[in-house]
Design an enzyme around this catalytic site. Structure first.
Site, PDB file in Angstrom:
ATOM      1  N   LYS A 174       0.475  -1.165   0.108  1.00  0.00           N
ATOM      2  CA  LYS A 174       0.189  -0.035  -0.092  1.00  0.00           C
ATOM      3  C   LYS A 174       1.130   1.410  -0.068  1.00  0.00           C
ATOM      4  O   LYS A 174       0.585   2.468  -0.561  1.00  0.00           O
ATOM      5  CB  LYS A 174      -0.679   0.014   1.115  1.00  0.00           C
TER       6      LYS A 174
ATOM      7  N   ARG B 129      -9.250   1.132   9.230  1.00  0.00           N
ATOM      8  CA  ARG B 129      -8.805  -0.286   9.708  1.00  0.00           C
ATOM      9  C   ARG B 129      -9.693  -0.614  10.600  1.00  0.00           C
ATOM     10  O   ARG B 129      -9.991  -2.284  11.353  1.00  0.00           O
ATOM     11  CB  ARG B 129      -7.548   0.048  10.454  1.00  0.00           C
TER      12      ARG B 129
ATOM     13  N   ARG C  17      11.351  -5.264   4.493  1.00  0.00           N
ATOM     14  CA  ARG C  17      11.392  -4.152   4.343  1.00  0.00           C
ATOM     15  C   ARG C  17      12.462  -3.628   5.296  1.00  0.00           C
ATOM     16  O   ARG C  17      12.633  -3.517   6.545  1.00  0.00           O
ATOM     17  CB  ARG C  17      10.028  -3.679   4.867  1.00  0.00           C
TER      18      ARG C  17
ATOM     19  N   ARG D 291      11.998  -1.509  10.216  1.00  0.00           N
ATOM     20  CA  ARG D 291      10.481  -0.899  10.973  1.00  0.00           C
ATOM     21  C   ARG D 291      11.056  -1.726  12.994  1.00  0.00           C
ATOM     22  O   ARG D 291      10.950  -3.202  12.436  1.00  0.00           O
ATOM     23  CB  ARG D 291       9.207  -1.502  10.723  1.00  0.00           C
TER      24      ARG D 291
ATOM     25  N   ARG E 171       0.382  -8.074  14.175  1.00  0.00           N
ATOM     26  CA  ARG E 171      -0.162  -7.330  13.306  1.00  0.00           C
ATOM     27  C   ARG E 171      -1.578  -8.091  11.940  1.00  0.00           C
ATOM     28  O   ARG E 171      -2.378  -6.842  11.965  1.00  0.00           O
ATOM     29  CB  ARG E 171       0.248  -6.501  12.386  1.00  0.00           C
TER      30      ARG E 171
HETATM   31  P1  ADP Z   1       2.333  -1.845   3.211  1.00  0.00           P
HETATM   32  O1  ADP Z   1       2.341   0.158   3.035  1.00  0.00           O
HETATM   33  O2  ADP Z   1       0.966  -2.579   2.406  1.00  0.00           O
HETATM   34  O3  ADP Z   1       2.575  -2.254   4.357  1.00  0.00           O
HETATM   35  P2  ADP Z   1       4.687  -1.771   1.606  1.00  0.00           P
HETATM   36  O4  ADP Z   1       4.276  -0.570   0.312  1.00  0.00           O
HETATM   37  O5  ADP Z   1       5.488  -1.396   3.164  1.00  0.00           O
HETATM   38  O6  ADP Z   1       3.509  -2.086   2.092  1.00  0.00           O
HETATM   39  O7  ADP Z   1       5.735  -2.838   1.013  1.00  0.00           O
HETATM   40  C1  ADP Z   1       6.152  -4.067   1.761  1.00  0.00           C
HETATM   41  C2  ADP Z   1       7.330  -4.384   1.742  1.00  0.00           C
HETATM   42  O8  ADP Z   1       7.543  -4.710   0.024  1.00  0.00           O
HETATM   43  C3  ADP Z   1       8.613  -3.419   1.125  1.00  0.00           C
HETATM   44  O9  ADP Z   1       9.642  -3.793   1.833  1.00  0.00           O
HETATM   45  C4  ADP Z   1       8.221  -3.199  -0.360  1.00  0.00           C
HETATM   46  O10 ADP Z   1      10.078  -2.649  -0.683  1.00  0.00           O
HETATM   47  C5  ADP Z   1       8.323  -4.138  -0.524  1.00  0.00           C
HETATM   48  N1  ADP Z   1       7.547  -4.323  -1.616  1.00  0.00           N
HETATM   49  C6  ADP Z   1       6.302  -3.464  -1.839  1.00  0.00           C
HETATM   50  N2  ADP Z   1       5.166  -4.138  -3.637  1.00  0.00           N
HETATM   51  C7  ADP Z   1       5.826  -5.217  -3.921  1.00  0.00           C
HETATM   52  C8  ADP Z   1       6.176  -5.785  -5.186  1.00  0.00           C
HETATM   53  N3  ADP Z   1       5.004  -5.350  -5.439  1.00  0.00           N
HETATM   54  N4  ADP Z   1       6.881  -6.607  -5.501  1.00  0.00           N
HETATM   55  C9  ADP Z   1       7.982  -7.034  -4.506  1.00  0.00           C
HETATM   56  N5  ADP Z   1       7.948  -6.145  -3.368  1.00  0.00           N
HETATM   57  C10 ADP Z   1       7.148  -5.175  -3.223  1.00  0.00           C
HETATM   58  P1  AMP Z   2       1.368   0.871   8.907  1.00  0.00           P
HETATM   59  O1  AMP Z   2       2.557   1.831   8.793  1.00  0.00           O
HETATM   60  O2  AMP Z   2       0.225   1.060   8.304  1.00  0.00           O
HETATM   61  O3  AMP Z   2       1.930  -0.384   8.905  1.00  0.00           O
HETATM   62  O4  AMP Z   2       1.193   1.229  10.730  1.00  0.00           O
HETATM   63  C1  AMP Z   2       2.080   0.565  11.770  1.00  0.00           C
HETATM   64  C2  AMP Z   2       0.783   0.792  12.567  1.00  0.00           C
HETATM   65  O5  AMP Z   2       0.453   2.312  12.968  1.00  0.00           O
HETATM   66  C3  AMP Z   2       0.030  -0.087  13.255  1.00  0.00           C
HETATM   67  O6  AMP Z   2       0.266  -1.583  13.603  1.00  0.00           O
HETATM   68  C4  AMP Z   2      -0.833   0.589  14.317  1.00  0.00           C
HETATM   69  O7  AMP Z   2      -0.296  -0.160  15.165  1.00  0.00           O
HETATM   70  C5  AMP Z   2      -0.717   1.813  13.794  1.00  0.00           C
HETATM   71  N1  AMP Z   2      -1.674   2.584  12.921  1.00  0.00           N
HETATM   72  C6  AMP Z   2      -1.792   2.861  10.816  1.00  0.00           C
HETATM   73  N2  AMP Z   2      -2.840   3.042  10.920  1.00  0.00           N
HETATM   74  C7  AMP Z   2      -3.991   2.883  12.159  1.00  0.00           C
HETATM   75  C8  AMP Z   2      -5.191   3.341  11.997  1.00  0.00           C
HETATM   76  N3  AMP Z   2      -6.007   3.359  10.794  1.00  0.00           N
HETATM   77  N4  AMP Z   2      -5.828   2.785  12.974  1.00  0.00           N
HETATM   78  C9  AMP Z   2      -4.869   1.860  14.318  1.00  0.00           C
HETATM   79  N5  AMP Z   2      -3.685   1.703  14.322  1.00  0.00           N
HETATM   80  C10 AMP Z   2      -3.327   2.282  13.315  1.00  0.00           C
END
Ligand code: ADP
Ligand code: AMP
Length: 228
Positions: free
Chosen positions: A19, A94, A133, A166, A177
């Site tokens: 995302k 969420r 990541r 992270r 999560r």
């Molecule tokens: P989210 O925001 O849904 O938690 P991220 O965008 O941070 O996910 O992506 C999670 C991990 O996967 C990151 O390390 C990113 O570089 C990698 N990633 C994202 N999209 C793809 C994809 N289409 N193919 C492979 N790796 C991906």
């Molecule tokens: P994310 O970066 O979206 O993976 O979010 C990291 C963490 O932030 C999550 O595991 C939650 O603890 C908190 N968080 C982010 N967005 C929300 C949301 N919309 N509602 C509640 N907690 C959130």
């Protein structure tokens, strides 16, 4: 009248689905404001604000922070003039309660009905994405040691910032999560499907291919609604 409404996109999906990666690029391409509650909360944690101190232990456990907190953050953020051209929500809403409140917030601020894109990826793939990541400590750019590595190890291509893991991408927190997602967030897909707003994207392929799928899906919606 329809044309005057601000546009809103919601990117849904489990942690690690891509995302952040897709929504940041998408916001740049379409000049939308990128609104990530996760980024906002991490920023509050790193600045040591009252909100950050409250959120940190919850995030470290992999649980969701209370609805009131994130909804208020979003409301404040939507007052920024950069949101007038439209917004993409990343990681928000969420819970069903957040979604219901967002409906009202959007309506009261002259946003049209959101386009909701659900990114779906198999759990094994999610695990690899999350444990691999790395995020730039300066600009927040997202990398992956397996699938999207930086040119120089541990260093951001854009600004040379140090890449960090992270705290909540450790395997034991990732499990929690995922569980929080299944329990609290997955019901949102039904919520938006019933409203006729849900678009599904298979996000298993590489970043570029997922981008193309996303654009194809949105083009279909545009054609249908003639309003994007
Ligand atoms: P989210 O925001 O849904 O938690 P991220 O965008 O941070 O996910 O992506 C999670 C991990 O996967 C990151 O390390 C990113 O570089 C990698 N990633 C994202 N999209 C793809 C994809 N289409 N193919 C492979 N790796 C991906
Ligand atoms: P994310 O970066 O979206 O993976 O979010 C990291 C963490 O932030 C999550 O595991 C939650 O603890 C908190 N968080 C982010 N967005 C929300 C949301 N919309 N509602 C509640 N907690 C959130």
């Amino acid at each position: 009248m329809e044309m005057a409404l601000h546009r809103a996109f919601i990117f849904l999906g489990p942690p690690g689905a891509g995302k952040g990666t897709q929504s940041k690029r998408f916001a740049e391409r379409r000049t939308l404001a990128h609104l990530s509650t996760g980024d906002m909360l991490r920023d509050a944690v790193s600045r040591g604000t009252e909100l950050g101190r409250l959120a940190k232990p919850i995030m470290d456990r992999g649980e969701l922070v209370p609805d009131d907190i994130v909804v208020r953050m979003i409301e404040e953020r939507l007052d920024g003039s950069d949101c007038d051209g439209g917004v993409v929500f990343d990681g928000f809403p969420r819970t069903v309660a957040q979604a219901e409140r967002l409906d009202r917030v959007l309506e009261s601020r002259s946003f049209g009905k959101p386009v909701v894109v659900d990114f779906e990826v198999r759990p094994e793939v999610l695990m690899r994405r999350l444990t691999g990541r790395r995020t730039c400590s300066v600009c927040g750019e997202i990398y992956n040691v397996y699938d999207a590595p930086p040119r120089v190890p541990d260093t951001c291509d854009r600004d040379g910032g140090r890449l960090v893991l992270r705290a909540d991408d450790r395997p034991e927190v990732v499990q929690e999560r995922m569980a929080a997602y299944e329990r609290q967030t997955r019901p949102l897909t039904d919520y938006y499907r019933r409203l006729g707003l849900l678009q599904e994207v298979d996000a298993t392929a590489g970043v570029e291919e997922v981008r193309r799928t996303l654009e194809d899906v949105l083009k279909r919606v545009e054609g249908r609604d003639g309003r994007l």
